[in-house]
Scaffold this motif. Structure first.
Motif, short mmCIF file in Angstrom:
data_model
loop_
_atom_site.label_atom_id
_atom_site.label_comp_id
_atom_site.label_asym_id
_atom_site.label_seq_id
_atom_site.Cartn_x
_atom_site.Cartn_y
_atom_site.Cartn_z
N GLU A 96 0.95 -1.11 -0.08
CA GLU A 96 -0.17 0.04 -0.13
C GLU A 96 0.98 1.17 0.00
O GLU A 96 0.47 2.23 -0.70
N ALA A 100 0.74 3.77 -3.21
CA ALA A 100 0.26 5.29 -2.82
C ALA A 100 1.54 6.03 -3.30
O ALA A 100 0.88 7.09 -3.75
N ASN A 122 1.90 11.04 -2.24
CA ASN A 122 0.56 11.04 -2.75
C ASN A 122 -0.22 11.68 -1.57
O ASN A 122 -0.12 11.24 -0.30
N THR A 124 -3.19 12.65 -1.65
CA THR A 124 -4.62 12.32 -1.77
C THR A 124 -5.25 11.22 -1.33
O THR A 124 -6.12 11.04 -0.49
N LYS A 125 -4.27 9.93 -1.25
CA LYS A 125 -4.86 8.66 -0.75
C LYS A 125 -4.26 8.64 0.63
O LYS A 125 -3.26 8.53 0.82
N TYR A 135 0.10 8.75 4.50
CA TYR A 135 0.34 8.95 3.14
C TYR A 135 1.42 8.45 2.91
O TYR A 135 2.49 8.22 3.35
#
Length: 174
Positions: A96, A100, A122, A124-125, A135
């Motif tokens: 992940e 990400a 990242n 945003t995610k 993040y």
């Protein structure tokens, strides 16, 4: 050999490589013993490449010859070992973090604490872990080879809090 195509190709590629490397490390297999070593490249988007180019020009660094970042078993092993040692997270969380960090929505910032390094973030995610949200971040380095070719080399990847993310972005503005 797997060929990944489509929207989830990057997730699939990272997942397979993380599982392979983790399995080899668990079984005590040296990375140098793996035959037909799988690799792939993350290609910076145009916007990410432009941001990196601006950083390189502003810092007086060489400009990368291309937008590719080669992801190989040594890099994945480093990230797995680092995240296990420092954070005790499992392979699915490492996957992940990687997926990400390396995504088309990632922003590129300078890594002020290291020469010729940038951070792909990242913003945003969010990645959940133990009730908190993080993040994905990847550190990449601009490297000039003896041939004169300038490439992007992955150094590490990790998860960061929103405060760390804001701190990195604020350093850019200072």
């Amino acid at each position: 050999m797997s060929i990944f195509v489509g929207k989830h190709a990057l997730i699939d590629a990272f997942s397979e490589l993380v599982v392979l490397v983790d399995g080899c490390m668990t079984a005590g297999v040296q990375l140098s013993e793996i035959r037909n070593v799988p690799i792939f490249s993350y290609i910076l988007t145009g916007k990410q490449a432009d941001a990196l180019r601006e950083i390189c020009v502003a810092q007086g660094w060489p400009i990368p010859s291309n937008r590719g970042i080669e992801i190989d078993v040594r890099y994945i092993a480093h990230v797995l070992q680092s995240r296990d040692t420092k954070d005790q997270v499992d392979t699915s969380f490492v996957t992940e973090i990687l997926t990400a960090a390396y995504c088309e929505y990632g922003i590129v910032e300078i890594n002020k604490t290291r020469n010729q390094q940038a951070i792909v973030i990242n913003a945003t995610k969010k990645i959940p872990l133990n009730g908190a949200k993080y993040y994905g971040m990847a550190i990449i380095e601009v490297q000039q080879e003896p041939t004169g070719n300038v490439k992007l080399a992955p150094k590490t990847a990790y998860h960061a809090t929103e405060a760390k993310l804001r701190g990195i972005q604020n350093k850019k503005n200072n």
